[in-house]
Design an enzyme around this catalytic site. Sequence first.
Site, PDB file in Angstrom:
ATOM      1  N   ASP A  45     -15.091  76.186  78.306  1.00 41.95           N
ATOM      2  CA  ASP A  45     -14.987  76.535  76.892  1.00 41.95           C
ATOM      3  C   ASP A  45     -16.128  77.445  76.446  1.00 41.95           C
ATOM      4  OD1 ASP A  45     -12.647  75.167  76.659  1.00 41.95           O
ATOM      5  OD2 ASP A  45     -13.464  73.467  75.569  1.00 41.95           O
ATOM      6  N   GLY A  46     -17.295  77.327  77.087  1.00 43.31           N
ATOM      7  CA  GLY A  46     -18.404  78.218  76.743  1.00 43.31           C
ATOM      8  C   GLY A  46     -18.074  79.668  77.053  1.00 43.31           C
ATOM      9  N   TYR A  94     -18.933  70.031  69.466  1.00 45.25           N
ATOM     10  CA  TYR A  94     -20.156  69.390  68.991  1.00 45.25           C
ATOM     11  C   TYR A  94     -19.853  68.383  67.879  1.00 45.25           C
ATOM     12  CZ  TYR A  94     -25.069  69.252  67.344  1.00 45.25           C
ATOM     13  OH  TYR A  94     -26.324  68.864  66.971  1.00 45.25           O
ATOM     14  N   ASN A 141     -16.096  77.971  66.824  1.00 44.07           N
ATOM     15  CA  ASN A 141     -16.219  76.508  66.788  1.00 44.07           C
ATOM     16  C   ASN A 141     -16.925  75.998  65.541  1.00 44.07           C
ATOM     17  OD1 ASN A 141     -14.834  75.813  69.071  1.00 44.07           O
ATOM     18  ND2 ASN A 141     -16.594  75.109  70.236  1.00 44.07           N
ATOM     19  N   GLU A 142     -18.206  76.354  65.400  1.00 40.87           N
ATOM     20  CA  GLU A 142     -18.973  75.788  64.298  1.00 40.87           C
ATOM     21  C   GLU A 142     -20.231  76.593  63.988  1.00 40.87           C
ATOM     22  OE1 GLU A 142     -20.855  74.914  67.807  1.00 40.87           O
ATOM     23  OE2 GLU A 142     -19.157  73.586  67.428  1.00 40.87           O
ATOM     24  N   SER A 196     -18.781  64.998  69.047  1.00 44.00           N
ATOM     25  CA  SER A 196     -19.818  64.188  69.686  1.00 44.00           C
ATOM     26  C   SER A 196     -20.692  63.449  68.685  1.00 44.00           C
ATOM     27  CB  SER A 196     -20.698  65.072  70.579  1.00 44.00           C
ATOM     28  OG  SER A 196     -21.527  65.925  69.814  1.00 44.00           O
ATOM     29  N   ALA A 236     -26.789  62.591  62.543  1.00 43.15           N
ATOM     30  CA  ALA A 236     -27.745  61.485  62.354  1.00 43.15           C
ATOM     31  C   ALA A 236     -28.215  61.379  60.903  1.00 43.15           C
ATOM     32  CB  ALA A 236     -28.939  61.652  63.294  1.00 43.15           C
ATOM     33  N   THR A 258     -13.169  69.463  68.399  1.00 39.94           N
ATOM     34  CA  THR A 258     -13.249  68.749  69.676  1.00 39.94           C
ATOM     35  C   THR A 258     -14.507  69.132  70.452  1.00 39.94           C
ATOM     36  OG1 THR A 258     -11.823  70.461  70.639  1.00 39.94           O
ATOM     37  CG2 THR A 258     -10.758  68.420  69.932  1.00 39.94           C
TER      38      THR A 258
END
Length: 294
Positions: free
Chosen positions: A76-77, A192, A149-150, A195, A214, A190
């Site tokens: 995917d990278g 980062y 992605n993000e 996770s 977090a 799906t």
Amino acid sequence: MPALRFAIFGNVYQPRKSSSVQKLLGLLEQHRAKVMIESGFYAYLHDKLRIALPEGVAAFEGSDFDADVAVSMGGDGTFLETARRVANKQIPILGVNMGRMGFLADVTPDELETVVTQLCSGRLSTEERCVLQLEYDRGEPEGYPYALNEVAVLKRDMSAMIGIRVEINGEYLTTYQADGLIVNTPTGSTGYALSVGGPIMQPGSRTLGLVPVAPHSLTVRPITVTDDAVVRLTVNSRSHQFLVSLDGRSEKCSEDVRLTIRRAPYYVKVLKRPGQSFFRTIRNKLMWGADSRE
């Protein structure tokens, strides 16, 4: 049907899987396709692996190419890097998985012959994927300001959290006290974002995710908004700096810079096989609903 033009991108860290590249090149030669290879990958195949490339295969630099199909040979990278190079050219991308998980690169080397035949006979469909655009109120992001992605805002140091004030379409949402915040597309749900507890979002759902990393509060949860939303972030950091990451490409940013994240004015096109299902993919890749007692 005229011969298709292929631009091939690849991972230069997987020499044991070079046979898959040779297989692809042989199949494209059989279909009389016109092939060009990204210069770094071309040098890796020709100079390091000593692969005899078919006659007529050329190298190209950066984004200086035009093609009917872009092929990503890696994980995917590699697919994300291919999408960055394709940018707004509207060239559909075929992802061949030579990595591990492979949500974007989901064609296995064993399926190449079938998929190339389907592709050259016009039996593959395209799926449009939303892209994010990052803007600063002062200055410009370094390099490519788009992400498939993000876009993630993250603390720089190992101890102190950062404060991230969020506005959606000009309305105040909240201020996260956390290690960071991820703004993701359905494609990135799906990655980062998953996770750190973000929801899985179906491609084409026209949503964006805001997923804290977090957070220092039990009441803070991920939220989804429509993909036409304009997300503005103001960051407060003890070190007066923070990191901004676009699909893993990070840069430092000063806390006096305000970030705006919105949907980009173009989509990335992904090639899909007949009968391919997102839900089947997550069942297989994530072992969705698997019960070890059975």
